[in-house]
Every structure is written in C-alpha cells, then in structure tokens.
Design an enzyme around this catalytic site. Structure first.
Site, mmCIF file in Angstrom:
data_model
loop_
_atom_site.group_PDB
_atom_site.id
_atom_site.type_symbol
_atom_site.label_atom_id
_atom_site.label_comp_id
_atom_site.label_asym_id
_atom_site.label_seq_id
_atom_site.Cartn_x
_atom_site.Cartn_y
_atom_site.Cartn_z
ATOM 1 C CG HIS A 265 5.826 -10.808 7.354
ATOM 2 N ND1 HIS A 265 5.816 -10.724 5.976
ATOM 3 C CD2 HIS A 265 7.057 -11.272 7.693
ATOM 4 C CE1 HIS A 265 6.997 -11.099 5.513
ATOM 5 N NE2 HIS A 265 7.763 -11.438 6.531
ATOM 6 C CG LEU B 255 -1.875 -1.175 1.341
ATOM 7 C CD1 LEU B 255 -2.592 -1.147 2.689
ATOM 8 C CD2 LEU B 255 -2.882 -1.158 0.199
ATOM 9 C CD GLU C 65 0.613 -16.920 8.948
ATOM 10 O OE1 GLU C 65 -0.189 -16.147 8.414
ATOM 11 O OE2 GLU C 65 1.502 -17.518 8.315
HETATM 12 C C1 GAR Z 1 -0.003 -16.219 5.256
HETATM 13 O O1 GAR Z 1 1.038 -17.084 5.605
HETATM 14 C C2 GAR Z 1 0.390 -14.785 5.525
HETATM 15 O O2 GAR Z 1 1.157 -14.609 6.684
HETATM 16 C C3 GAR Z 1 1.218 -14.499 4.301
HETATM 17 O O3 GAR Z 1 0.514 -15.100 3.243
HETATM 18 C C4 GAR Z 1 -0.223 -16.222 3.743
HETATM 19 C C5 GAR Z 1 -1.675 -16.047 3.381
HETATM 20 O O4 GAR Z 1 -2.413 -17.195 3.719
HETATM 21 N N1 GAR Z 1 1.371 -13.097 4.094
HETATM 22 C C6 GAR Z 1 2.434 -12.552 3.535
HETATM 23 O O5 GAR Z 1 3.368 -13.210 3.110
HETATM 24 C C7 GAR Z 1 2.401 -11.043 3.442
HETATM 25 N N2 GAR Z 1 3.627 -10.564 2.913
HETATM 26 P P1 GAR Z 1 -4.010 -17.104 3.778
HETATM 27 O O6 GAR Z 1 -4.472 -16.478 2.470
HETATM 28 O O7 GAR Z 1 -4.442 -18.539 3.878
HETATM 29 O O8 GAR Z 1 -4.396 -16.282 4.975
#
Ligand code: GAR
Length: 210
Positions: free
Chosen positions: A109, A93, A174
């Site tokens: 992240h 963004l 997460e």
């Molecule tokens: C997750 O692991 C998140 O932390 C990462 O993408 C994945 C999305 O999974 N985000 C990044 O890498 C941001 N730079 P999801 O669509 O199943 O939530």
C-alpha cells in the site's frame, strides 16, 4: 523456493520488481502465475514477456463477488501457491477468501500505514501536511489495509508536491521494499500467527529497517 501468485490490476511495476528479485539464485521465492481482474492491465504483458503464465478474471464475467472469488480460488487450487502477493490489485478480498490463505497473502500500500488506508493516499498525505510519506508491505487481514506490517520505507514530501509526483517517488521505494518483504516471509523470517500477531526472527529484523 516458495511458489507465489501475484495479483495485479494495473501497470504491474511491483510484480515486475518481484519477478526480477526472484531471478537471483538465492532468492527464496518464484512467481508461478500472475492473475488480473483487468484484461488491459499492463502487468499481464509484463508477465507474458517473462513467460510467466497469466489468468484474467473480470468481475463483470461473474454474477456476484462470491462467484468471482470462487473462480479465482479454483484456479489457485490448481496451482497450490505458498503465497499470494497483491501488487496493485484494486479489489477487496472477502473474509472467506482471506481465510482460505490465512497468513499467506501480502499487500503493498502506498502510504505509511496505519496512516491513509484506502484510495487517494498521496493527496490525503499532502493535505494533512505530512513531511514524509512512504509505503507499507503487510499481511492481508479482513480490514482494508489493516494487517500487520512486514516492511516499510519512507520518502520526503516536498514543498509544492503533487499527488502524481509523490506517487512516483513512493513507487520507486515500493519495488525494493516489496522484494525485501517477500524475501523475509518466504524465508520464514517473518510469519503471521493465526491470532494475527507477527513473529520475527531476530536475525531477520535488520533487513526490515530502511
Ligand atoms: C502501487 O503504488 C501500489 O502501492 C498501489 O497501486 C500501485 C500499483 O502500481 N496499490 C494500492 O493502491 C492498493 N490499494 P504497479 O501496478 O505499477 O505495481
């Protein structure tokens, strides 16, 4: 309840975890819309199954990043969200966008920031010989993956781990971490001041330790 718009680019498992957390009667937030830059994002179908309204803003439908963001900001203005949760949104963004929602944008992240910002975090953690990895929920500021930390969780890195196996292990923590972090912010337990510093109510800090 604070009204949240979630931004997804992929599978949307974090968005789903937030939506499930929001089903608890005492949870201080609700997801009122899901926005995506990818029409094929699995997160859109997950949102639709929960009857959460969705919007798609493909970058290629706009002539510039500024026009793309202007369309998203216009749609947000119609909704008037209290918070925005980036949940696997793979687009940076601009400063103008972030300033429009200063202190109101959260991101997850899949590394223990400030270690390994950006892409390929899991392989970089393995290559660095890390014995632990994890995830970070933070307020979004202009620097990529740089804003103040709200919550983190740790998982082990195993002998002979692959980036895929580590990513799956991190993803499982997460979901709970993002739900806990959103609860902290939506309840006012953690706030980011205009100068970028974070204020934590003492009574809320324990919930942040995992
Ligand atoms: C997750 O692991 C998140 O932390 C990462 O993408 C994945 C999305 O999974 N985000 C990044 O890498 C941001 N730079 P999801 O669509 O199943 O939530």
């Amino acid at each position: 309840r604070k009204r949240v718009v979630a931004f997804v680019s992929g599978g949307g498992s974090n968005m789903l975890a937030l939506a499930r957390a929001c089903e608890a009667a005492d949870y201080p937030a609700e997801i009122v819309a899901v926005f995506s830059d990818k029409p094929e994002a699995g997160g859109l179908a997950k949102a639709q199954a929960l009857r959460i309204p969705t919007r798609v803003f493909e970058r290629k439908a706009f002539g510039s990043k500024a026009e793309h963001e202007a369309a998203i900001l216009a749609a947000l203005a119609e909704i008037g969200p209290d918070l925005i949760c980036l949940a696997g949104y793979m687009r940076l963004l601009s400063g103008d966008f972030i300033r429009a929602y200063e202190g109101k944008i959260l991101n997850i992240h899949p590394s223990l920031l400030p270690l390994f910002p950006g892409l390929h975090t899991h392989q970089r953690a393995i290559d660095a010989g890390m014995k632990v990895a994890g995830c970070t929920v933070h307020f979004v500021t202009e620097g990529m993956d740089e804003g103040p930390v709200i919550a983190q969780a740790v998982v082990p890195v195993l002998i002979d781990d692959t980036a895929e196996a580590l990513a799956a292990r991190v993803l499982t923590v997460e979901h709970q971490t993002y739900a806990a972090a959103l609860k902290l912010v939506a309840s006012g337990g953690v706030t980011m001041r205009a100068d970028g510093s974070v204020e934590r109510l003492a009574s809320e800090t324990d919930a942040n330790v995992r």
